[in-house]
Each structure stands twice: as C-alpha cells, then as structure tokens.
Design a protein around this motif. Structure first.
Motif, mmCIF file in Angstrom:
data_model
loop_
_atom_site.group_PDB
_atom_site.id
_atom_site.type_symbol
_atom_site.label_atom_id
_atom_site.label_comp_id
_atom_site.label_asym_id
_atom_site.label_seq_id
_atom_site.Cartn_x
_atom_site.Cartn_y
_atom_site.Cartn_z
ATOM 1 N N TRP A 1 -0.822 7.934 7.106
ATOM 2 C CA TRP A 1 0.065 6.836 6.716
ATOM 3 C C TRP A 1 1.528 7.140 7.041
ATOM 4 O O TRP A 1 2.403 6.348 6.700
ATOM 5 C CB TRP A 1 -0.075 6.550 5.220
ATOM 6 N N GLU A 2 1.807 8.286 7.637
ATOM 7 C CA GLU A 2 3.188 8.658 7.938
ATOM 8 C C GLU A 2 3.737 7.755 9.046
ATOM 9 O O GLU A 2 3.136 7.588 10.109
ATOM 10 C CB GLU A 2 3.274 10.113 8.377
ATOM 11 N N LEU A 3 4.897 7.137 8.807
ATOM 12 C CA LEU A 3 5.545 6.248 9.773
ATOM 13 C C LEU A 3 6.590 7.022 10.573
ATOM 14 O O LEU A 3 7.142 8.025 10.095
ATOM 15 C CB LEU A 3 6.212 5.074 9.062
ATOM 16 N N PHE B 1 0.353 -2.485 2.140
ATOM 17 C CA PHE B 1 0.935 -1.151 2.267
ATOM 18 C C PHE B 1 1.009 -0.791 3.750
ATOM 19 O O PHE B 1 -0.011 -0.793 4.454
ATOM 20 C CB PHE B 1 0.050 -0.147 1.505
ATOM 21 N N TYR B 2 2.233 -0.494 4.237
ATOM 22 C CA TYR B 2 2.402 -0.158 5.638
ATOM 23 C C TYR B 2 2.448 1.347 5.885
ATOM 24 O O TYR B 2 2.120 1.802 6.970
ATOM 25 C CB TYR B 2 3.675 -0.794 6.194
ATOM 26 N N MET C 1 -3.784 14.347 -5.473
ATOM 27 C CA MET C 1 -2.940 14.182 -4.289
ATOM 28 C C MET C 1 -3.773 14.293 -3.023
ATOM 29 O O MET C 1 -4.448 15.284 -2.804
ATOM 30 C CB MET C 1 -1.847 15.259 -4.291
ATOM 31 N N GLU C 2 -3.754 13.251 -2.225
ATOM 32 C CA GLU C 2 -4.500 13.243 -0.978
ATOM 33 C C GLU C 2 -3.540 13.342 0.191
ATOM 34 O O GLU C 2 -2.359 13.057 0.086
ATOM 35 C CB GLU C 2 -5.328 11.960 -0.874
ATOM 36 N N ALA D 1 -2.582 4.025 -0.928
ATOM 37 C CA ALA D 1 -3.429 4.513 0.160
ATOM 38 C C ALA D 1 -4.898 4.329 -0.176
ATOM 39 O O ALA D 1 -5.712 3.986 0.692
ATOM 40 C CB ALA D 1 -3.123 5.989 0.432
ATOM 41 N N ARG D 2 -5.250 4.527 -1.434
ATOM 42 C CA ARG D 2 -6.648 4.366 -1.847
ATOM 43 C C ARG D 2 -7.079 2.912 -1.766
ATOM 44 O O ARG D 2 -8.182 2.605 -1.311
ATOM 45 C CB ARG D 2 -6.829 4.890 -3.267
ATOM 46 N N ILE D 3 -6.190 1.989 -2.191
ATOM 47 C CA ILE D 3 -6.508 0.564 -2.103
ATOM 48 C C ILE D 3 -6.671 0.137 -0.658
ATOM 49 O O ILE D 3 -7.472 -0.746 -0.334
ATOM 50 C CB ILE D 3 -5.414 -0.266 -2.803
#
Length: 506
Positions: A316-318, A393-394, A310-311, A378-380
């Motif tokens: 990435w939080e919208l 991924f948004y 888990m990272e 997220a890793r991609i």
C-alpha cells in the motif's frame, strides 16, 4: 429539476496530443436559482404580470418595481428621487473596493442635481459639502476605491423646472476590510492557517496553542500555552505542557497534576531483597502458564475486537512524487487533514484526503491509533476495490515525515451537515427526498454488515462519521485518528488499564 441545490458534473479524460499523453479534468457547476423569466409558482407554471422591467417574485408573483413606477403590475408612473448602488444594496461595502452611487429622477423635468456630503463624525449642518453639481437627468459619484474617510451621508437634491425640490439620502458606512485582508487601508493579506481568523487591525487571531500574527504557523514557546500563548505552565521537574490547554505531560516515573511526584530508585540491597522474594513466584507462575498452554495446544481463539496485529503495508506504500498536496481542510487535537491530488496507476488524478499526526502530538498512543487505522483500512481493502459504502483507501506514505493515510475526498462532507441542508431545503421546496435518505441508511447498514463479516467493531457510528460522495453515496469513515481530526470536542479522554482511550461523550 425540483431542487435549488448546486449540481456538479465532473469529467476526467486522458488526451494524447502529438505523442504526449496529458490527463485533463473538467468540472461543471449548475446553480439552479429559480423559475425562468416571466414565470412563477412552486412548479413555475404561472405567468408574471409585471411591466416596465419589474422583477417577478418566483414564489408568489409579486412585482418589484424599478424606480419611477408603482402599482401591482408596476404600470403607474411615479415621480421620485432614488439613489441606486452599483454593486447592489445586497453586497457588503468593504474598504478598498469600488462603489458607484447614481441619483435618478424619473418622471421629473430636472433643472439641476446636487450631491451633498456630511462626514460621519460631523453632524453640523453648516459643514455640508457640495460634492458634485450638474444639469442633467441623472448624476453619479464614483468611489474607486472606498476609503474610510469617505463614510457619511450622501444626499442627492433635485430641483425641478417648475421650482419643486426633492431629495433622498444614502448612508455609507464601510468599516470592514474584504475577507482575508487587514490594515488601515485594508491592503495587507492575512492568509491565516490552522483555523485562525483575520482581524481588521491585528491580522491573524490564532486558536489556543498558536501565536497571533503572521499566519498562525508558529506554536507556543515551551512553558506557555492558551490563547495567544498568554498563559504560563506550572509543570514541575522540567516537564513540558500541552500548548492548547496547559495539561502537564509527565515523563516516565512522574505523576501528579503538575508532575510534581517522582518515583525514587530503590537502593541496591532493596533490589536484592526484592528479587529474592519475587523470582520464586515468577517461576511458579511460569510453570502454570506452560502447563496451560500445552493443554490448549491447537486451540485458536478469534478476537472480535479491532486490535489487529501490525501487518506489512508495503503493498500500500505510495510514491510521494505521485501526490500533490493542496490545502488543509481539517485540524483536530491530534491530527491534520490535507486535500490533495493523487496520480493513480491508470494515469489520471483523483482528489484525496491525506491524514497525518500533528508534530506536537507525536505520542506512543497516538502513533498506535494511527497505525491501527492503516491496518483496519488495509484489511477492509484486501480486495483492492474495498466496499462501496466504506471510504476508499488509496494507500499510505510511511517512508517520509510526516506519515500519511490517503483516502478518497468526500465532496459533500459529512452526513450530519448534508441532512441539515436537506432540512432547510425542505422548508422552501417541500421536497423531503425520502428515497435519498433511505439510500443513505441502506448504505450505512451495508457497510456495517461488511465490518461485522471482517470482525471489526467501529465503536462510533454517527452521522458525523459518515461522508457523502459526489455521487450521493453514504460511506463510513473515521477508523481511529480521524475521529480526533474532525470533532475532537465530541470525545473525552479516559484511562483504561493504564492506556489513554477516547470515548464519545454521547
């Protein structure tokens, strides 16, 4: 253009008007319906010979004559009586919609036109009713709207000046409501959700696990499951059951098909005996592990599976204020997918698909898979743009309930359905679109190469898990929960080492 598919163009713009900046979006659709008027053939290079307003078949040039004309080119006058429907005969006649019947008598010197109605439930000739009678060349009956009591046979009788009589009959059988309407007069709206269908008399018929009526927004009450919640659970020890299939959901320490077995707690003296016998073994095993770890210090192993730690997803939080949810586009055994519009930092809006966990499926294993998918995406997308052949991924919404994974919205759905449409198109036009399909294969291979570089194993590459963007680009999707969202029936639950896993049936 060599295809009859619908072409769509989208233009996004930011317009400044009196100091106010407003994002705008324009979508244009072009529906290619065939050859231009007066031409026919595979390449529309032949001239039609039809006359007197006749329609020309776009493929073979055959003429569809208007009333009162016959012959190959529709140039031979023909005396007849016909009833023309408005809207046309290819449109389904629903209750509570409008309809006009027009009686035409081309090439006949008309003295009188009469309409006779025989109700659907009465076939006695003595009960024929004259609806309308007029002295003119044509006559019409208007239904505004159609009522079920108006069903039956409508006969147009034409008397000619020379004494001849001709007639034709139209059968009206409107028994269905317009889509999404129900009731005796078809005036009530269904608006069913969660995969429910609209029934003429009962309203929403809901899928298993939800109660009929309303809009299917209510799940079954505790202790019931199945279609219309008509079945009772047989779970024991106060355990609940799955509202869809009735499977008992056992608590910790319970097992069995009905959770009928419960672990008994050991007595104090048994605990003491157990500890005195187990502790020495634990100490010995601990020493062996410590020695092994010391010997292997400095050696790092790479895990080639998708079990990513888990990272932090804070980057990435919208902001929930930036996304506007519209309507549900998919539901599976474990999750929902909702279409929405996301305002990106550049100032304009983009179409997105937001995935969340169903409230009644909030188990530890499902939450784990959901978080795993966040980490994989997220890793991609360590480089924000990601890969052109992986669904974009948004970001995520994790600070509110429910939590969401937000990805791009695929206009052309999944590759499997798109290939089906190409196959049907090929039957009509003969175009196989080989280069387009090779482009899809190349795109999927490119995405798999990127996943291999990142040491990620997808485990379920299939046409149903590849989406086609509006620019006809193939993109790999479904990195976890989304497998359950779209095609839950294509997977089988298994128990691997005490943890529930899903395996593709094929």
């Amino acid at each position: 253009m060599w295809s009859t598919s619908i072409y769509e163009a989208q233009c996004d713009a930011i317009i400044t008007f009196y100091g106010t900046t407003v994002p705008m979006e324009f979508i244009f659709k072009y529906n290619i319906t065939g050859c231009p008027e007066g031409r026919y053939g595979l390449y529309c290079d032949n001239d039609c010979v039809c006359k007197n307003g006749a329609r020309c078949h776009g493929f073979n040039g055959a003429c569809e004559c208007r009333p009162g004309w016959r012959g190959r080119a529709c140039d031979v006058p023909w005396s007849e009586v016909v009833i023309v429907e408005t809207p046309g005969d290819s449109v389904v006649k629903y209750i509570d919609t409008n309809l006009t019947l027009t009686c035409l008598a081309p090439h006949i010197h008309v003295a009188n036109i009469s309409w006779l109605h025989q109700a659907e439930s009465n076939h006695n000739d003595t009960n024929l009713r004259i609806v309308e009678e007029a002295e003119m060349q044509n006559s019409s009956i208007n239904f505004q709207p159609i009522l079920e009591s108006a069903n039956g046979e409508y006969t147009c009788v034409v008397k000619a000046v020379d004494g001849g009589v001709m007639n034709t009959t139209f059968v009206l059988g409107a028994t269905k409501c317009s889509p999404n309407y129900y009731g005796e007069a078809c005036s009530q709206v269904c608006d069913c959700q969660y995969g429910g269908t609209c029934d003429r008399w009962e309203g929403c018929l809901c899928p298993p696990g939800r109660r009929h009526g309303d809009r299917c927004e209510h799940t079954c009450a505790p202790g019931t499951f199945g279609l219309n919640c008509s079945k009772n659970c047989d779970c024991q020890n106060q355990t609940s059951c799955d509202v869809v299939n009735g499977t008992c959901i056992c608590a910790e320490g319970q097992w069995g098909e009905a959770c009928e077995n419960v672990e008994s707690k050991p007595e104090n003296n048994q605990v003491v005996i157990l500890l005195t016998s187990v502790i020495p073994s634990i100490v010995i095993v601990g020493c062996i592990l410590i020695v092994t770890l010391v010997r292997r210090r400095g050696v790092h192993t790479k895990n080639t599976e998708v079990d990513i730690e888990m990272e932090t997803l804070s980057s990435w939080e919208l902001d929930k204020e930036d996304i506007h949810f519209e309507h549900m586009i998919g539901e599976g055994e474990f999750g929902h997918v909702v279409r929405g519009r996301l305002r990106v930092p550049e100032g304009y809006q983009v179409l997105v698909a937001a995935k969340s966990i169903r409230p009644d499926r909030m188990t530890a294993s499902v939450v784990r898979d959901f978080r795993r998918e966040m980490d994989i995406l997220a890793r991609i997308h360590e480089i924000k743009e990601g890969h052109p052949n992986v669904v974009k991924f948004y970001g995520v919404l994790t600070k509110s309930e429910p939590q969401y994974i937000v990805v791009e919205y695929a206009t052309n759905e999944e590759l499997r359905r798109y290939l089906w449409s190409l196959r049907e198109e090929c039957k009509v036009t003969g175009h196989r679109r080989l280069l387009e399909r090779l482009g899809f294969a190349s795109g999927v291979a490119s995405a798999l190469s990127e996943l291999a570089r990142l040491k990620i194993v997808h485990r379920d590459i299939a046409a149903r898990n590849v989406v086609i963007s509006d620019r006809k680009v193939a993109k790999i999707a479904d990195f976890g929960l989304s497998r359950d969202v779209y095609v839950s029936s294509a997977y089988e639950r298994t128990n691997q080492g005490g943890e529930e896993e899903l395996l593709p049936l094929k």
